[in-house]
Design a protein around this motif. Structure first.
Motif, PDB file in Angstrom:
ATOM      1  N   MET A   1       0.858  -1.195   0.000  1.00 28.56           N
ATOM      2  CA  MET A   1       0.000   0.000   0.000  1.00 28.56           C
ATOM      3  C   MET A   1       0.889   1.239   0.000  1.00 28.56           C
ATOM      4  SD  MET A   1      -2.905   1.148   2.793  1.00 28.56           S
ATOM      5  CE  MET A   1      -3.900  -0.277   2.380  1.00 28.56           C
ATOM      6  N   PRO A   2       0.628   2.247  -0.892  1.00 29.86           N
ATOM      7  CA  PRO A   2       1.450   3.447  -0.917  1.00 29.86           C
ATOM      8  C   PRO A   2       1.279   4.255   0.345  1.00 29.86           C
ATOM      9  CG  PRO A   2      -0.468   3.704  -2.342  1.00 29.86           C
ATOM     10  CD  PRO A   2      -0.452   2.281  -1.902  1.00 29.86           C
ATOM     11  N   PRO A   3       2.303   5.031   0.738  1.00 28.52           N
ATOM     12  CA  PRO A   3       2.190   5.836   1.944  1.00 28.52           C
ATOM     13  C   PRO A   3       1.112   6.891   1.806  1.00 28.52           C
ATOM     14  CG  PRO A   3       4.147   6.450   0.679  1.00 28.52           C
ATOM     15  CD  PRO A   3       3.587   5.210   0.043  1.00 28.52           C
ATOM     16  N   SER A   4       0.415   7.156   2.907  1.00 24.96           N
ATOM     17  CA  SER A   4      -0.628   8.183   2.885  1.00 24.96           C
ATOM     18  C   SER A   4       0.000   9.565   2.824  1.00 24.96           C
ATOM     19  CB  SER A   4      -1.511   8.064   4.125  1.00 24.96           C
ATOM     20  OG  SER A   4      -0.731   8.241   5.291  1.00 24.96           O
ATOM     21  N   THR A   5      -0.743  10.505   2.287  1.00 24.95           N
ATOM     22  CA  THR A   5      -0.266  11.882   2.156  1.00 24.95           C
ATOM     23  C   THR A   5      -1.020  12.767   3.127  1.00 24.95           C
ATOM     24  OG1 THR A   5       0.143  11.511  -0.194  1.00 24.95           O
ATOM     25  CG2 THR A   5       0.023  13.793   0.555  1.00 24.95           C
ATOM     26  N   PRO A   6      -0.316  13.444   4.032  1.00 28.84           N
ATOM     27  CA  PRO A   6      -1.028  14.336   4.957  1.00 28.84           C
ATOM     28  C   PRO A   6      -1.779  15.424   4.196  1.00 28.84           C
ATOM     29  CG  PRO A   6       1.271  14.012   5.623  1.00 28.84           C
ATOM     30  CD  PRO A   6       1.131  13.439   4.246  1.00 28.84           C
ATOM     31  N   ASN A   7      -2.997  15.696   4.625  1.00 26.21           N
ATOM     32  CA  ASN A   7      -3.755  16.770   4.002  1.00 26.21           C
ATOM     33  C   ASN A   7      -3.112  18.117   4.294  1.00 26.21           C
ATOM     34  OD1 ASN A   7      -5.627  15.002   2.977  1.00 26.21           O
ATOM     35  ND2 ASN A   7      -7.114  15.317   4.622  1.00 26.21           N
ATOM     36  N   PRO A   8      -3.322  19.102   3.425  1.00 24.63           N
ATOM     37  CA  PRO A   8      -2.772  20.429   3.684  1.00 24.63           C
ATOM     38  C   PRO A   8      -3.386  21.041   4.948  1.00 24.63           C
ATOM     39  CG  PRO A   8      -3.628  20.254   1.442  1.00 24.63           C
ATOM     40  CD  PRO A   8      -4.074  19.039   2.169  1.00 24.63           C
ATOM     41  N   ALA A   9      -2.678  22.018   5.483  1.00 24.97           N
ATOM     42  CA  ALA A   9      -3.180  22.838   6.586  1.00 24.97           C
ATOM     43  C   ALA A   9      -2.607  24.234   6.399  1.00 24.97           C
ATOM     44  CB  ALA A   9      -2.774  22.256   7.936  1.00 24.97           C
ATOM     45  N   VAL A  10      -3.242  25.217   7.004  1.00 27.70           N
ATOM     46  CA  VAL A  10      -2.763  26.597   6.891  1.00 27.70           C
ATOM     47  C   VAL A  10      -2.850  27.299   8.239  1.00 27.70           C
ATOM     48  CG1 VAL A  10      -3.474  26.827   4.467  1.00 27.70           C
ATOM     49  CG2 VAL A  10      -5.045  27.528   6.289  1.00 27.70           C
ATOM     50  N   GLN A  11      -2.059  28.346   8.357  1.00 25.11           N
ATOM     51  CA  GLN A  11      -2.295  29.377   9.348  1.00 25.11           C
ATOM     52  C   GLN A  11      -3.070  30.472   8.624  1.00 25.11           C
ATOM     53  OE1 GLN A  11      -1.490  29.556  12.650  1.00 25.11           O
ATOM     54  NE2 GLN A  11      -0.496  27.550  12.673  1.00 25.11           N
ATOM     55  N   ALA A  12      -4.139  30.966   9.214  1.00 27.31           N
ATOM     56  CA  ALA A  12      -5.005  31.910   8.504  1.00 27.31           C
ATOM     57  C   ALA A  12      -5.267  33.154   9.352  1.00 27.31           C
ATOM     58  CB  ALA A  12      -6.324  31.245   8.131  1.00 27.31           C
ATOM     59  N   TRP A  13      -5.487  34.274   8.648  1.00 25.62           N
ATOM     60  CA  TRP A  13      -5.785  35.557   9.286  1.00 25.62           C
ATOM     61  C   TRP A  13      -6.938  36.237   8.559  1.00 25.62           C
ATOM     62  CZ3 TRP A  13      -1.021  33.610   8.171  1.00 25.62           C
ATOM     63  CH2 TRP A  13      -0.138  33.423   9.239  1.00 25.62           C
ATOM     64  N   ALA A  66       4.514  12.230  -3.182  1.00 22.91           N
ATOM     65  CA  ALA A  66       5.045  13.584  -3.343  1.00 22.91           C
ATOM     66  C   ALA A  66       4.245  14.377  -4.369  1.00 22.91           C
ATOM     67  CB  ALA A  66       6.515  13.520  -3.747  1.00 22.91           C
ATOM     68  N   ALA A  67       3.857  13.708  -5.463  1.00 28.60           N
ATOM     69  CA  ALA A  67       3.038  14.378  -6.471  1.00 28.60           C
ATOM     70  C   ALA A  67       1.686  14.757  -5.896  1.00 28.60           C
ATOM     71  CB  ALA A  67       2.865  13.478  -7.691  1.00 28.60           C
ATOM     72  N   ARG A  68       1.080  13.843  -5.138  1.00 28.37           N
ATOM     73  CA  ARG A  68      -0.227  14.114  -4.548  1.00 28.37           C
ATOM     74  C   ARG A  68      -0.154  15.300  -3.582  1.00 28.37           C
ATOM     75  NH1 ARG A  68      -4.757  13.414  -6.544  1.00 28.37           N
ATOM     76  NH2 ARG A  68      -4.771  15.622  -6.102  1.00 28.37           N
ATOM     77  N   ALA A  69       0.890  15.344  -2.757  1.00 28.70           N
ATOM     78  CA  ALA A  69       1.035  16.444  -1.806  1.00 28.70           C
ATOM     79  C   ALA A  69       1.212  17.771  -2.529  1.00 28.70           C
ATOM     80  CB  ALA A  69       2.222  16.176  -0.880  1.00 28.70           C
ATOM     81  N   LEU A 172      -9.695  16.536 -13.951  1.00 28.00           N
ATOM     82  CA  LEU A 172      -8.380  17.159 -13.794  1.00 28.00           C
ATOM     83  C   LEU A 172      -8.316  18.159 -12.645  1.00 28.00           C
ATOM     84  CD1 LEU A 172      -7.750  17.808 -17.588  1.00 28.00           C
ATOM     85  CD2 LEU A 172      -6.317  16.348 -16.148  1.00 28.00           C
ATOM     86  N   ASP A 173      -9.453  18.662 -12.221  1.00 25.47           N
ATOM     87  CA  ASP A 173      -9.500  19.796 -11.294  1.00 25.47           C
ATOM     88  C   ASP A 173      -8.711  19.568 -10.018  1.00 25.47           C
ATOM     89  OD1 ASP A 173     -10.748  22.458 -10.577  1.00 25.47           O
ATOM     90  OD2 ASP A 173     -11.452  21.229  -8.899  1.00 25.47           O
ATOM     91  N   ARG A 174      -8.782  18.362  -9.453  1.00 22.90           N
ATOM     92  CA  ARG A 174      -8.053  18.071  -8.211  1.00 22.90           C
ATOM     93  C   ARG A 174      -6.788  17.270  -8.464  1.00 22.90           C
ATOM     94  NH1 ARG A 174      -9.882  21.867  -5.531  1.00 22.90           N
ATOM     95  NH2 ARG A 174      -8.807  20.993  -3.722  1.00 22.90           N
ATOM     96  N   GLY A 175      -6.478  17.011  -9.728  1.00 23.06           N
ATOM     97  CA  GLY A 175      -5.345  16.169 -10.073  1.00 23.06           C
ATOM     98  C   GLY A 175      -5.760  14.726 -10.180  1.00 23.06           C
ATOM     99  N   VAL A 176      -5.526  14.135 -11.331  1.00 24.91           N
ATOM    100  CA  VAL A 176      -5.983  12.766 -11.594  1.00 24.91           C
ATOM    101  C   VAL A 176      -4.886  12.029 -12.354  1.00 24.91           C
ATOM    102  CG1 VAL A 176      -7.065  13.310 -13.814  1.00 24.91           C
ATOM    103  CG2 VAL A 176      -7.980  11.457 -12.415  1.00 24.91           C
ATOM    104  N   LEU A 196      -0.846  20.819 -15.849  1.00 25.05           N
ATOM    105  CA  LEU A 196       0.484  20.545 -15.298  1.00 25.05           C
ATOM    106  C   LEU A 196       0.585  19.056 -15.010  1.00 25.05           C
ATOM    107  CD1 LEU A 196       3.192  21.663 -14.019  1.00 25.05           C
ATOM    108  CD2 LEU A 196       1.950  21.611 -11.846  1.00 25.05           C
ATOM    109  N   ARG A 197       1.668  18.439 -15.447  1.00 22.44           N
ATOM    110  CA  ARG A 197       1.899  17.027 -15.155  1.00 22.44           C
ATOM    111  C   ARG A 197       2.926  16.916 -14.041  1.00 22.44           C
ATOM    112  NH1 ARG A 197       1.068  13.387 -20.546  1.00 22.44           N
ATOM    113  NH2 ARG A 197      -0.233  14.829 -21.724  1.00 22.44           N
ATOM    114  N   ALA A 198       2.556  16.190 -12.989  1.00 23.71           N
ATOM    115  CA  ALA A 198       3.428  15.974 -11.832  1.00 23.71           C
ATOM    116  C   ALA A 198       3.427  14.488 -11.536  1.00 23.71           C
ATOM    117  CB  ALA A 198       2.936  16.761 -10.623  1.00 23.71           C
ATOM    118  N   GLY A 199       4.527  13.826 -11.821  1.00 24.44           N
ATOM    119  CA  GLY A 199       4.536  12.375 -11.692  1.00 24.44           C
ATOM    120  C   GLY A 199       3.503  11.773 -12.620  1.00 24.44           C
ATOM    121  N   ASP A 200       2.652  10.914 -12.081  1.00 23.92           N
ATOM    122  CA  ASP A 200       1.593  10.293 -12.873  1.00 23.92           C
ATOM    123  C   ASP A 200       0.319  11.142 -12.911  1.00 23.92           C
ATOM    124  OD1 ASP A 200       3.135   8.065 -13.469  1.00 23.92           O
ATOM    125  OD2 ASP A 200       2.484   6.988 -11.665  1.00 23.92           O
TER     126      ASP A 200
END
Length: 219
Positions: A1-13, A66-69, A172-176, A196-200
């Motif tokens: 099983m491929p490693p999971s990718t942590p979801n993004p997070a932000v500091q926001a103002w 890495a591509a997914r992140a 394509l909107d979220r990357g496929v 944009l192509r990033a990895g697969d």
């Protein structure tokens, strides 16, 4: 099983200004996200007008997780740019493609730092001084979709009435995975620097607008 990718997070103002955001009540704190289409809208609804990404967008080794992140964070930058939210983010590009790639991405809010181009300082200065909203946008009309692209200085306009295009863009909107999009459509969109192509993965670059920020003739 491929490693999971942590979801993004932000500091926001609640304000984009560096001094104003230090005032009481301006910080929205650390906001974990879901890596889905609702992230930017949720931040906007919370009152976010400035956001800082939790990790750089690194396209130097964009394969697998890495591509997914990278694509998840590019989605967020794109969707926040569409709402005129200031984004503090860092971008690393592969040196052999960097002098082209930064221009492909130049419709996004300019990054805080840029690594990869032969003259990164000059490229980043050009990105910052030439950036404006609606530089690369798309819209849907009855039976057609249209893309307007000013990344290269002039206006390039593409109109498509093939019903396969909306379905392809939705994927394509979220990357496929590239194999999940019709090969002829993917090749055409890639040739026009709209994907944009990033990895697969293949990812849709333009952001969506529901109304123009200026008169239609000026956009």
């Amino acid at each position: 099983m491929p490693p999971s990718t942590p979801n993004p997070a932000v500091q926001a103002w609640r304000d984009h200004d560096s001094e104003a955001r230090t005032l009481p009540g301006m910080s929205l704190g650390h906001v974990p996200l879901d890596a889905d289409p609702g992230d930017a809208e949720r931040l906007w609804a919370m009152g976010a007008r400035r956001a800082e990404l939790d990790a750089p967008v690194d396209l130097t080794a964009a394969g697998g997780a890495a591509a997914r992140a990278a694509v998840d964070r590019l989605c967020l930058v794109r969707d926040l740019t569409a709402r005129a939210v200031q984004v503090d983010w860092d971008l690393c590009l592969p040196p052999d493609r960097a002098d082209h790639l930064w221009k492909v991405l130049s419709h996004l809010h300019p990054p805080r730092t840029l690594a990869g181009p032969a003259d990164a300082d000059t490229a980043l200065h050009a990105w910052r001084t030439r950036h404006y909203l609606c530089k690369l946008v798309w819209r849907r009309g009855p039976g057609f979709l249209q893309i307007r692209d000013r990344r290269w200085g002039d206006l390039r306009r593409f109109t498509a009435d093939d019903p396969r295009y909306p379905a392809a863009i939705a994927r394509l909107d979220r990357g496929v995975h590239q194999a999940d999009v019709a090969a002829d459509i993917l090749e055409e969109l890639t040739a026009e620097h709209l994907v944009l192509r990033a990895g697969d993965l293949a990812w849709w670059l333009p952001y969506h607008v529901s109304r123009w920020l200026q008169e239609a003739m000026a956009v």
